[in-house]
Scaffold this motif. Structure first.
Motif, mmCIF file in Angstrom:
data_model
loop_
_atom_site.group_PDB
_atom_site.id
_atom_site.type_symbol
_atom_site.label_atom_id
_atom_site.label_comp_id
_atom_site.label_asym_id
_atom_site.label_seq_id
_atom_site.Cartn_x
_atom_site.Cartn_y
_atom_site.Cartn_z
ATOM 1 N N ILE A 48 0.834 -1.202 0.000
ATOM 2 C CA ILE A 48 0.000 0.000 0.000
ATOM 3 C C ILE A 48 0.871 1.256 0.000
ATOM 4 N N CYS A 52 0.589 4.152 -2.857
ATOM 5 C CA CYS A 52 0.186 5.524 -2.513
ATOM 6 C C CYS A 52 1.331 6.534 -2.574
ATOM 7 N N ARG A 84 -6.663 7.857 0.066
ATOM 8 C CA ARG A 84 -6.312 6.802 1.010
ATOM 9 C C ARG A 84 -6.965 7.049 2.363
ATOM 10 N N VAL A 171 -8.018 3.795 -1.661
ATOM 11 C CA VAL A 171 -7.183 2.746 -1.080
ATOM 12 C C VAL A 171 -7.489 2.758 0.407
#
Length: 249
Positions: A48, A52, A84, A171
């Motif tokens: 992740i 990001c 996010r 996300v």
């Protein structure tokens, strides 16, 4: 088949001798929820972070909305609409609900937070924040101090903050963390409808929520994707059962 909104190709990241990501290729398509699952230490957080922009891969690339964003910062990706939400809340607890969303909208405009107080009267900023709160069902709590919200309401508030980016994709890092069964059920229903706003890449340990929400699931173990498929595919996979789900799946 629609072109992916978000895509990784061959992401690889090592920390010394530890290979945290190994040739990870996944994608997120319009209108879907794609869940990433795996045991603790599987490399989900590292993945992740690379998607990001908080961490640069050793090799491989990230594409978002048709462009290579591998070299872009977190802020630059956010401005392009990659929104996010965090496993651990990053909200300002002493601010009101409305102020938190206005902070998000302010950041989306690229303006520093130190100028927050003068823009509290900015009508456009306020309208953007109020629309986001209405979208997540928190309009009645606009003046509430964020610390007074329930855990589930804080998760909704994080989504409201993300909505100020006019996201092309979300996300979400363990949005169910810390919720009881009732809170998890309510948030599951909310996220189910949110996919129409933008597709969601969902990292989650709550398997009931994953199986209820996901159009596709990718299973990450020791930095590698060992399987990607529908809920039925993953439930029936002997490889996944042995590596992660267990005999009770």
């Amino acid at each position: 088949m629609a072109e992916p909104v978000l895509e990784t190709k061959g992401l690889t990241k090592s920390f010394g001798a530890l290979r945290a990501s190994e040739d990870v290729s996944i994608d997120l398509r319009p209108g879907e929820i794609h869940a990433i699952i795996g045991p603790n230490g599987a490399g989900k957080s590292t993945l992740i972070a690379q998607i990001c922009g908080a961490l640069r891969p050793d090799s491989g690339d990230v594409r978002f909305a048709g462009a290579d964003v591998t070299a872009l910062s977190v802020r630059a990706r956010a401005r392009r609409g990659l929104a996010r939400t965090f496993q651990i809340s990053a909200l300002a607890m002493d601010h009101t609900v409305l102020q938190n969303v206005m902070l998000g909208a302010l950041g989306a405009r690229g303006r520093p937070w130190r100028f927050f107080v003068p823009v509290l009267s900015d009508r456009g900023l306020r309208e953007t924040a109020e629309a986001a709160l209405e979208r997540v069902g928190l309009s009645d709590h606009a003046a509430t101090r964020t610390a007074e919200l329930s855990h589930g309401q804080r998760r909704q508030l994080e989504v409201a903050v993300a909505l100020t980016l006019r996201p092309r994709a979300f996300v979400m890092d363990e949005p169910m963390a810390g919720l009881g069964a009732g809170g998890s059920k309510r948030l599951t229903g909310f996220l189910d409808g949110l996919r129409t706003e933008a597709p969601i890449l969902l990292v989650e340990h709550d398997m009931d929520a994953v199986f209820a929400l996901a159009d596709r699931i990718s299973v990450l173990v020791y930095g590698k994707v060992i399987a990607t498929g529908t809920v039925a595919d993953i439930r029936q996979s002997d490889v996944v059962r042995e590596a992660y789900l267990g005999e009770g799946a």
